[in-house]
Design a protein around this motif. Structure first.
Motif, PDB file in Angstrom:
ATOM      1  N   ILE A 119       0.837  -1.206   0.000  1.00  0.00           N
ATOM      2  CA  ILE A 119       0.000   0.000   0.000  1.00  0.00           C
ATOM      3  C   ILE A 119       0.869   1.252   0.000  1.00  0.00           C
ATOM      4  O   ILE A 119       0.655   2.182  -0.786  1.00  0.00           O
ATOM      5  N   LEU A 120       1.880   1.277   0.862  1.00  0.00           N
ATOM      6  CA  LEU A 120       2.714   2.471   0.969  1.00  0.00           C
ATOM      7  C   LEU A 120       3.530   2.676  -0.302  1.00  0.00           C
ATOM      8  O   LEU A 120       3.838   3.802  -0.684  1.00  0.00           O
ATOM      9  N   GLY A 121       3.857   1.584  -1.000  1.00  0.00           N
ATOM     10  CA  GLY A 121       4.549   1.693  -2.278  1.00  0.00           C
ATOM     11  C   GLY A 121       3.659   2.329  -3.338  1.00  0.00           C
ATOM     12  O   GLY A 121       4.125   3.078  -4.198  1.00  0.00           O
ATOM     13  N   GLN A 122       2.365   2.013  -3.248  1.00  0.00           N
ATOM     14  CA  GLN A 122       1.431   2.534  -4.251  1.00  0.00           C
ATOM     15  C   GLN A 122       1.001   3.965  -3.981  1.00  0.00           C
ATOM     16  O   GLN A 122       0.726   4.730  -4.880  1.00  0.00           O
ATOM     17  N   TYR A 123       0.874   4.288  -2.705  1.00  0.00           N
ATOM     18  CA  TYR A 123       0.406   5.634  -2.344  1.00  0.00           C
ATOM     19  C   TYR A 123       1.450   6.296  -1.450  1.00  0.00           C
ATOM     20  O   TYR A 123       1.219   6.454  -0.258  1.00  0.00           O
ATOM     21  N   PRO A 124       2.606   6.670  -1.983  1.00  0.00           N
ATOM     22  CA  PRO A 124       3.616   7.276  -1.113  1.00  0.00           C
ATOM     23  C   PRO A 124       3.098   8.595  -0.540  1.00  0.00           C
ATOM     24  O   PRO A 124       2.535   9.405  -1.274  1.00  0.00           O
ATOM     25  N   SER A 125       3.231   8.759   0.758  1.00  0.00           N
ATOM     26  CA  SER A 125       2.646   9.938   1.396  1.00  0.00           C
ATOM     27  C   SER A 125       3.658  11.081   1.454  1.00  0.00           C
ATOM     28  O   SER A 125       3.329  12.198   1.797  1.00  0.00           O
ATOM     29  N   GLY A 126       4.921  10.774   1.130  1.00  0.00           N
ATOM     30  CA  GLY A 126       5.946  11.795   1.264  1.00  0.00           C
ATOM     31  C   GLY A 126       6.389  11.973   2.707  1.00  0.00           C
ATOM     32  O   GLY A 126       7.282  12.749   3.001  1.00  0.00           O
ATOM     33  N   LYS A 127       5.755  11.233   3.599  1.00  0.00           N
ATOM     34  CA  LYS A 127       6.128  11.322   5.014  1.00  0.00           C
ATOM     35  C   LYS A 127       6.905  10.070   5.407  1.00  0.00           C
ATOM     36  O   LYS A 127       6.916   9.076   4.696  1.00  0.00           O
ATOM     37  N   LYS A 128       7.506  10.149   6.574  1.00  0.00           N
ATOM     38  CA  LYS A 128       8.193   8.993   7.126  1.00  0.00           C
ATOM     39  C   LYS A 128       7.142   8.022   7.680  1.00  0.00           C
ATOM     40  O   LYS A 128       6.216   8.447   8.369  1.00  0.00           O
ATOM     41  N   ASN A 129       7.240   6.748   7.360  1.00  0.00           N
ATOM     42  CA  ASN A 129       6.270   5.763   7.862  1.00  0.00           C
ATOM     43  C   ASN A 129       6.812   5.073   9.110  1.00  0.00           C
ATOM     44  O   ASN A 129       7.873   4.464   9.061  1.00  0.00           O
ATOM     45  N   ILE A 130       6.074   5.224  10.193  1.00  0.00           N
ATOM     46  CA  ILE A 130       6.532   4.625  11.458  1.00  0.00           C
ATOM     47  C   ILE A 130       5.445   3.755  12.074  1.00  0.00           C
ATOM     48  O   ILE A 130       4.311   4.199  12.266  1.00  0.00           O
ATOM     49  N   VAL A 131       5.799   2.501  12.347  1.00  0.00           N
ATOM     50  CA  VAL A 131       4.934   1.635  13.142  1.00  0.00           C
ATOM     51  C   VAL A 131       5.349   1.842  14.598  1.00  0.00           C
ATOM     52  O   VAL A 131       6.476   1.537  14.971  1.00  0.00           O
ATOM     53  N   LEU A 132       4.452   2.429  15.384  1.00  0.00           N
ATOM     54  CA  LEU A 132       4.771   2.699  16.789  1.00  0.00           C
ATOM     55  C   LEU A 132       3.919   1.759  17.622  1.00  0.00           C
ATOM     56  O   LEU A 132       2.693   1.782  17.533  1.00  0.00           O
ATOM     57  N   VAL A 133       4.555   0.914  18.418  1.00  0.00           N
ATOM     58  CA  VAL A 133       3.773  -0.091  19.129  1.00  0.00           C
ATOM     59  C   VAL A 133       4.247  -0.234  20.578  1.00  0.00           C
ATOM     60  O   VAL A 133       5.446  -0.275  20.851  1.00  0.00           O
ATOM     61  N   ALA A 134       3.278  -0.213  21.480  1.00  0.00           N
ATOM     62  CA  ALA A 134       3.564  -0.478  22.889  1.00  0.00           C
ATOM     63  C   ALA A 134       3.240  -1.943  23.131  1.00  0.00           C
ATOM     64  O   ALA A 134       2.247  -2.450  22.624  1.00  0.00           O
ATOM     65  N   THR A 135       4.089  -2.624  23.899  1.00  0.00           N
ATOM     66  CA  THR A 135       3.859  -4.056  24.053  1.00  0.00           C
ATOM     67  C   THR A 135       4.183  -4.518  25.472  1.00  0.00           C
ATOM     68  O   THR A 135       5.083  -3.999  26.114  1.00  0.00           O
ATOM     69  N   SER A 136       3.400  -5.474  25.932  1.00  0.00           N
ATOM     70  CA  SER A 136       3.717  -6.068  27.226  1.00  0.00           C
ATOM     71  C   SER A 136       4.075  -7.527  27.025  1.00  0.00           C
ATOM     72  O   SER A 136       4.244  -8.285  27.960  1.00  0.00           O
ATOM     73  N   GLY A 137       4.166  -7.927  25.765  1.00  0.00           N
ATOM     74  CA  GLY A 137       4.462  -9.342  25.558  1.00  0.00           C
ATOM     75  C   GLY A 137       4.631  -9.688  24.098  1.00  0.00           C
ATOM     76  O   GLY A 137       5.578  -9.237  23.462  1.00  0.00           O
ATOM     77  N   ASP A 138       3.712 -10.457  23.542  1.00  0.00           N
ATOM     78  CA  ASP A 138       3.905 -11.076  22.240  1.00  0.00           C
ATOM     79  C   ASP A 138       3.704 -10.156  21.042  1.00  0.00           C
ATOM     80  O   ASP A 138       4.273 -10.389  19.981  1.00  0.00           O
ATOM     81  N   THR A 139       2.876  -9.124  21.178  1.00  0.00           N
ATOM     82  CA  THR A 139       2.562  -8.299  20.014  1.00  0.00           C
ATOM     83  C   THR A 139       3.808  -7.651  19.425  1.00  0.00           C
ATOM     84  O   THR A 139       4.046  -7.733  18.216  1.00  0.00           O
ATOM     85  N   GLY A 140       4.610  -7.026  20.261  1.00  0.00           N
ATOM     86  CA  GLY A 140       5.783  -6.296  19.789  1.00  0.00           C
ATOM     87  C   GLY A 140       6.737  -7.184  19.012  1.00  0.00           C
ATOM     88  O   GLY A 140       7.244  -6.792  17.964  1.00  0.00           O
ATOM     89  N   GLY A 141       6.964  -8.385  19.504  1.00  0.00           N
ATOM     90  CA  GLY A 141       7.885  -9.302  18.841  1.00  0.00           C
ATOM     91  C   GLY A 141       7.371  -9.690  17.459  1.00  0.00           C
ATOM     92  O   GLY A 141       8.120  -9.665  16.476  1.00  0.00           O
ATOM     93  N   ALA A 142       6.094 -10.024  17.396  1.00  0.00           N
ATOM     94  CA  ALA A 142       5.510 -10.441  16.116  1.00  0.00           C
ATOM     95  C   ALA A 142       5.560  -9.295  15.109  1.00  0.00           C
ATOM     96  O   ALA A 142       5.894  -9.486  13.934  1.00  0.00           O
TER      97      ALA A 142
END
Ligand SMILES: *Cc1c(COP(=O)(O)O)cnc(C)c1O
Length: 424
Positions: A119-142
């Motif tokens: 999606i980001l390849g098709q619609y470049p936003s011109g902005k920096k793409n950041i996945v920001l995630v808080a995790t207490s266990g398995d989500t962050g690792g995955a």
């Protein structure tokens, strides 16, 4: 396919928007506007997992640009085995832990990462793409594993310092490249608060495109339908019976996918939500009134959720009567989790993780047969709980061994967004 908000069916978006926005503009969660017809007869003859996934998910994507890439995305997301292993007493176990971080969240995270990159390849936003995630266990690792080395996407994982297990921490800090891990001096809520502040921060909005990868994102829920669909057909083929699924549940994302698979017409008889001592869903099942509760800490810590986000999707789909016709809730105390793990090898020939143990205990309470226990994580991830109970070491699967060998890289921070900002 259109997706509408659980709070207002006039708020409607397509698949790409639903993934990018994560949450609807009115604060609700996206759900499919209608349920597509799938050729289940044809699907039951499809043996390749990635092909099966592609056929199931195609009507849900339904956008020209992305559909041409969907086959590749499915191939990448479903590139590890998801075996349905027969046990005694007309019971089987669906092992969802053969992915890179040994928990079911790998499936959703990998599908989401694949979609996002396209999606980001098709619609470049011109902005920096950041996945920001808080995790207490398995989500962050995955999420870290799934987005590792994806071009033009950075991942920042925040976790509470010294409050997660050593192996869990390793799964967050072993990556490098486009993935950075931050040990925050605080608890999980402090991490979560920093993420929320960042997402609404005006200054960032002009420069950064934040990507939500939490468990309410449709891009994580939809692919999880695939393994319920596949396993139900597989079970039916072998036993000529409809299976019920018993699913260790916290935020209810995994079980919701099973409900959606049932809704699509796959041969699923019933669904048991096995929760730990967090009882808000049990209370709803008993009384018909839903109320979030303060979170209780348990041995099955990835399920420590007092107010499951995906309950809103359940309440949107079902009234209390309809809920009870398909779903049963069993709440399992820590002593019973321990007992199920202790007895696992003798009773079932299996070593269970603390989460899966809730489902095993729930299975043992059922007089009826034809159940599929859903194993959400590998026991070696929770060795400090499991090993003293089974009284020997748990062999480490190769995926985890690889990660444990890598050096850790971690940045220690006080819980202050101004400090984190330097890394954006
Ligand atoms: C996240 C998680 C769960 C709970 O899944 P939900 O989708 O939040 O209900 C159960 N077991 C394990 C191992 C998990 O990581």
């Amino acid at each position: 396919m259109k997706y509408v908000s659980t709070r207002d069916s006039k708020v409607s978006v397509n698949f790409t928007q639903a993934l990018l926005e994560g949450i609807a503009s009115d604060g609700g969660l996206f759900v499919p506007e209608s349920w597509p017809w799938l050729d289940i007869e044809k699907l039951s003859k499809t043996e390749n997992y990635a092909d099966f996934a592609f056929q199931c998910l195609l009507p849900f994507v339904g956008e020209e640009a992305l559909t041409s890439k969907l086959q590749d995305i499915c191939r990448e997301a479903f590139d590890f085995t998801i075996p349905l292993v027969p046990l005694k007493s007309q019971t089987a176990v669906l092992e969802l832990f053969h992915g890179p971080t040994c928990a079911f969240k790998d499936v959703g995270a990998r599908f989401l990462a694949g979609c996002m990159q396209k999606i980001l390849g098709q619609y470049p936003s011109g902005k920096k793409n950041i996945v920001l995630v808080a995790t207490s266990g398995d989500t962050g690792g995955a999420v870290a594993a799934a987005f590792y080395k994806k071009a033009n996407i950075e991942v920042k994982v925040l976790f509470p310092a010294r409050k997660i297990s050593a192996r869990q921490e390793k799964q967050l800090t072993a990556w490098g490249e486009n993935v950075q891990a931050f040990a925050i001096e605080g608890n999980f809520d402090d991490c979560q608060a920093m993420v929320k502040q960042a997402l609404v921060h005006q200054e960032f909005k002009t420069q950064i495109n934040f990507i939500s990868a939490n468990s309410i994102n449709l891009g994580r829920i939809l692919p999880q339908m695939v393994y319920y669909a596949f396993a139900s057909l597989q079970y039916q083929k072998q036993s000529h019976k409809l299976p019920g699924f018993i699913i260790p549940s916290g935020n209810l994302g995994n079980s919701l996918a099973a409900v959606w698979a049932w809704k699509l017409g796959f041969p699923i008889r019933e669904i048991i939500l096995a929760t730990n001592a967090n009882k808000s869903v049990l209370n709803y099942a008993t009384t018909g009134n839903y109320k979030g509760l303060p979170t209780v800490s348990t041995l099955a810590n990835a399920m420590d959720v007092g107010h499951p986000s995906n309950m809103e999707r359940y309440l949107n789909l079902f009234n209390h009567e309809q809920f009870k016709n398909l779903v049963k809730v069993v709440s399992v105390e820590d002593v019973d989790i321990e007992n199920a793990i202790r007895q696992g090898e003798k009773d079932w020939g299996q070593i269970w993780c603390p989460h899966t143990a809730t489902a095993v205990w729930a299975r043992e309470q059922e007089a009826s047969s034809h159940w599929i226990i859903v194993a959400t994580a590998h026991p070696a991830k929770f060795e400090s709980i499991v090993e003293p109970l089974v009284k020997h070491e748990v062999a480490i699967p190769n995926e985890l061994k690889e990660i444990l060998k890598k050096p850790s890289q971690v940045i220690h921070l006080k819980p202050d967004l101004a400090l984190l900002k330097k890394y954006f």
